[in-house]
Enzyme design. Sequence first.
Site, PDB file in Angstrom:
ATOM      1  N   ARG A  36       7.076  -6.412 -11.921  1.00 50.45           N
ATOM      2  CA  ARG A  36       6.948  -6.984  -9.832  1.00 50.45           C
ATOM      3  C   ARG A  36       5.472  -7.519 -10.565  1.00 50.45           C
ATOM      4  O   ARG A  36       5.243  -8.261  -8.956  1.00 50.45           O
ATOM      5  CB  ARG A  36       7.100  -5.905  -8.911  1.00 50.45           C
ATOM      6  CG  ARG A  36       6.976  -5.075  -9.014  1.00 50.45           C
ATOM      7  CD  ARG A  36       7.713  -4.217  -8.042  1.00 50.45           C
ATOM      8  NE  ARG A  36       9.275  -3.782  -7.963  1.00 50.45           N
ATOM      9  CZ  ARG A  36       9.271  -2.999  -7.890  1.00 50.45           C
ATOM     10  NH1 ARG A  36       8.590  -2.236  -6.979  1.00 50.45           N
ATOM     11  NH2 ARG A  36      11.034  -3.043  -7.773  1.00 50.45           N
ATOM     12  N   THR A  40       8.089   4.330  -6.908  1.00 51.10           N
ATOM     13  CA  THR A  40       9.077   5.342  -7.814  1.00 51.10           C
ATOM     14  C   THR A  40       9.197   6.154  -6.648  1.00 51.10           C
ATOM     15  O   THR A  40       8.288   7.324  -6.287  1.00 51.10           O
ATOM     16  CB  THR A  40       8.159   6.661  -9.042  1.00 51.10           C
ATOM     17  OG1 THR A  40       7.501   4.773  -9.772  1.00 51.10           O
ATOM     18  CG2 THR A  40       9.125   7.007  -9.842  1.00 51.10           C
ATOM     19  N   GLU A  69       3.731  15.704 -14.958  1.00 50.36           N
ATOM     20  CA  GLU A  69       3.274  14.849 -13.738  1.00 50.36           C
ATOM     21  C   GLU A  69       4.024  15.471 -12.862  1.00 50.36           C
ATOM     22  O   GLU A  69       4.792  14.647 -12.262  1.00 50.36           O
ATOM     23  CB  GLU A  69       2.958  13.491 -14.211  1.00 50.36           C
ATOM     24  CG  GLU A  69       1.932  12.996 -12.170  1.00 50.36           C
ATOM     25  CD  GLU A  69       1.851  11.333 -12.599  1.00 50.36           C
ATOM     26  OE1 GLU A  69       2.013  10.642 -13.806  1.00 50.36           O
ATOM     27  OE2 GLU A  69       1.817  11.120 -11.624  1.00 50.36           O
ATOM     28  N   ARG A 109       6.723  -2.255 -15.153  1.00 45.87           N
ATOM     29  CA  ARG A 109       8.565  -2.347 -14.793  1.00 45.87           C
ATOM     30  C   ARG A 109       9.021  -3.100 -15.556  1.00 45.87           C
ATOM     31  O   ARG A 109       8.670  -4.520 -16.011  1.00 45.87           O
ATOM     32  CB  ARG A 109       8.177  -2.644 -12.597  1.00 45.87           C
ATOM     33  CG  ARG A 109       7.731  -0.995 -12.402  1.00 45.87           C
ATOM     34  CD  ARG A 109       7.418  -1.384 -11.077  1.00 45.87           C
ATOM     35  NE  ARG A 109       8.741  -1.330 -10.529  1.00 45.87           N
ATOM     36  CZ  ARG A 109       9.452  -0.333 -10.138  1.00 45.87           C
ATOM     37  NH1 ARG A 109       8.340   0.882  -9.608  1.00 45.87           N
ATOM     38  NH2 ARG A 109      10.861   0.295  -9.679  1.00 45.87           N
ATOM     39  N   GLU A 119       2.365   3.867 -16.981  1.00 42.85           N
ATOM     40  CA  GLU A 119       4.140   4.151 -16.741  1.00 42.85           C
ATOM     41  C   GLU A 119       4.641   3.219 -16.960  1.00 42.85           C
ATOM     42  O   GLU A 119       4.639   2.062 -16.940  1.00 42.85           O
ATOM     43  CB  GLU A 119       2.999   4.281 -15.161  1.00 42.85           C
ATOM     44  CG  GLU A 119       3.571   5.269 -14.834  1.00 42.85           C
ATOM     45  CD  GLU A 119       3.429   5.486 -13.110  1.00 42.85           C
ATOM     46  OE1 GLU A 119       2.271   5.626 -12.570  1.00 42.85           O
ATOM     47  OE2 GLU A 119       4.388   4.787 -12.681  1.00 42.85           O
ATOM     48  N   ASN A 122      -4.576   4.705 -10.323  1.00 42.48           N
ATOM     49  CA  ASN A 122      -3.821   3.557 -10.434  1.00 42.48           C
ATOM     50  C   ASN A 122      -4.017   1.909 -10.236  1.00 42.48           C
ATOM     51  O   ASN A 122      -3.793   2.116  -8.428  1.00 42.48           O
ATOM     52  CB  ASN A 122      -2.053   4.079 -10.033  1.00 42.48           C
ATOM     53  CG  ASN A 122      -0.572   3.044  -9.907  1.00 42.48           C
ATOM     54  OD1 ASN A 122      -1.236   2.051 -10.348  1.00 42.48           O
ATOM     55  ND2 ASN A 122       0.201   3.594 -10.440  1.00 42.48           N
ATOM     56  N   HIS A 130      -0.903  -2.241  -7.682  1.00 43.29           N
ATOM     57  CA  HIS A 130      -1.716  -2.830  -6.554  1.00 43.29           C
ATOM     58  C   HIS A 130      -2.388  -3.982  -6.601  1.00 43.29           C
ATOM     59  O   HIS A 130      -3.087  -4.909  -5.570  1.00 43.29           O
ATOM     60  CB  HIS A 130      -1.568  -2.190  -5.092  1.00 43.29           C
ATOM     61  CG  HIS A 130      -0.110  -1.236  -5.030  1.00 43.29           C
ATOM     62  ND1 HIS A 130       0.790  -1.866  -5.132  1.00 43.29           N
ATOM     63  CD2 HIS A 130       0.565   0.257  -5.224  1.00 43.29           C
ATOM     64  CE1 HIS A 130       1.732  -1.116  -4.988  1.00 43.29           C
ATOM     65  NE2 HIS A 130       1.277   0.365  -4.866  1.00 43.29           N
ATOM     66  N   HIS A 178       1.475   0.316 -14.172  1.00 43.45           N
ATOM     67  CA  HIS A 178       3.165   0.842 -14.787  1.00 43.45           C
ATOM     68  C   HIS A 178       3.492  -0.527 -14.979  1.00 43.45           C
ATOM     69  O   HIS A 178       4.159  -1.512 -14.305  1.00 43.45           O
ATOM     70  CB  HIS A 178       3.952   1.122 -12.757  1.00 43.45           C
ATOM     71  CG  HIS A 178       5.145   1.346 -13.383  1.00 43.45           C
ATOM     72  ND1 HIS A 178       5.868   2.037 -12.153  1.00 43.45           N
ATOM     73  CD2 HIS A 178       6.710   1.236 -14.594  1.00 43.45           C
ATOM     74  CE1 HIS A 178       6.851   2.067 -12.400  1.00 43.45           C
ATOM     75  NE2 HIS A 178       7.447   1.967 -14.095  1.00 43.45           N
ATOM     76  N   HIS A 206       1.281  10.853  -6.707  1.00 49.01           N
ATOM     77  CA  HIS A 206       1.812   9.920  -5.654  1.00 49.01           C
ATOM     78  C   HIS A 206       1.730  10.466  -4.542  1.00 49.01           C
ATOM     79  O   HIS A 206       1.971  10.866  -3.234  1.00 49.01           O
ATOM     80  CB  HIS A 206       3.365  10.477  -6.075  1.00 49.01           C
ATOM     81  CG  HIS A 206       4.400   8.815  -5.576  1.00 49.01           C
ATOM     82  ND1 HIS A 206       4.404   8.547  -4.524  1.00 49.01           N
ATOM     83  CD2 HIS A 206       4.567   8.114  -6.623  1.00 49.01           C
ATOM     84  CE1 HIS A 206       5.180   7.644  -4.547  1.00 49.01           C
ATOM     85  NE2 HIS A 206       5.946   7.642  -6.022  1.00 49.01           N
TER      86      HIS A 206
HETATM   87  N1  PXP Z   1       2.249   8.391 -10.615  1.00 47.50           N
HETATM   88  C1  PXP Z   1       2.813   8.701 -10.514  1.00 47.50           C
HETATM   89  C2  PXP Z   1       4.124   8.578 -11.671  1.00 47.50           C
HETATM   90  C3  PXP Z   1       3.923   6.756 -10.154  1.00 47.50           C
HETATM   91  O1  PXP Z   1       5.134   6.671 -10.510  1.00 47.50           O
HETATM   92  C4  PXP Z   1       3.549   6.479  -8.894  1.00 47.50           C
HETATM   93  C5  PXP Z   1       3.416   5.564  -8.143  1.00 47.50           C
HETATM   94  O2  PXP Z   1       3.104   4.485  -9.216  1.00 47.50           O
HETATM   95  C6  PXP Z   1       0.931   7.140  -8.913  1.00 47.50           C
HETATM   96  C7  PXP Z   1       1.710   8.344  -9.418  1.00 47.50           C
HETATM   97  C8  PXP Z   1       0.881   6.810  -7.985  1.00 47.50           C
HETATM   98  O3  PXP Z   1       0.846   7.092  -6.388  1.00 47.50           O
HETATM   99  P1  PXP Z   1      -0.328   6.349  -5.483  1.00 47.50           P
HETATM  100  O4  PXP Z   1       0.406   4.339  -5.422  1.00 47.50           O
HETATM  101  O5  PXP Z   1       1.426   6.710  -4.148  1.00 47.50           O
HETATM  102  O6  PXP Z   1      -0.910   6.942  -5.390  1.00 47.50           O
END
Ligand code: PXP
Length: 242
Positions: A48, A100, A150, A44, A69, A6, A9, A42, A190
């Site tokens: 953001r 999330t 997931e 959003r 996402e 992901n 960030h 993602h 997550h």
């Molecule tokens: N899976 C989902 C559905 C998420 O919302 C997120 C956070 O954006 C992640 C995985 C990844 O989580 P993390 O950034 O804590 O690894």
Amino acid sequence: MRLCINIDHIATLRQARGGSVPDPIEGARICENAGADGIVCHLREDRRHINDRDVRLLRKTVTTKLDLEMAATDEIIRIALVVVPELVTLVPEKRMELTTEGGLDVVAQRPSLTEAIRKFHDKGILVSLFVDPENDQVEASREVGADMVEIHTGDYANAAIPAEVHSMLRNVEAIAALGKKLGMGVNAGHGLDYVNVRPVANISAIDEMSIGHSIISRAVMVGLNQAVKEMIAAVATSVPYR
Ligand code: PXP
């Protein structure tokens, strides 16, 4: 076990100054070259971090698999149907949350999710539902036509006491097995980091993990290529939880 990264960030850092660097498109390429099996972002509603331009360009440049996402809102569904990622992962979204916070309440949203999933399937897009590790949410996911679930690993990641970690992990394992038994693909994600990922990677019913924050944080210290390779190595050296 596949590892999808992901890259939200990277965009968070860009948005801190409102300019054009660091560019998540370049980040996605580095992740893929380092061995990632897919890229997750993602989009959003409040934009953001990842924005519409990012999603459009990622669609053109990602060569592994793009997992978008998103919340199942009319606006974002419209965008996804134009972008056509390989996979959409539907998540709940709250404006004030930092990330999330919980899984989708599939049980309570059966009609709207069935309808959204039908639209994605008409375009050949697979659908994953982000759910808390609860039997009824996984069963409802199957009923509404999801291709995969997931499993939300946030509670496992936040557990501090060993007995609690153990019981959360056993629960994730049982829920993953249920998803498989119902004929769905099973992803997890997550809050996973270089340490707590290893017992999750040992659960054979889990096909894929989606990890963001820990990898991008590590990348600030050692570079993205190295951070991805270290996570691939952590996944490859999975261990049962003792
Ligand atoms: N899976 C989902 C559905 C998420 O919302 C997120 C956070 O954006 C992640 C995985 C990844 O989580 P993390 O950034 O804590 O690894």
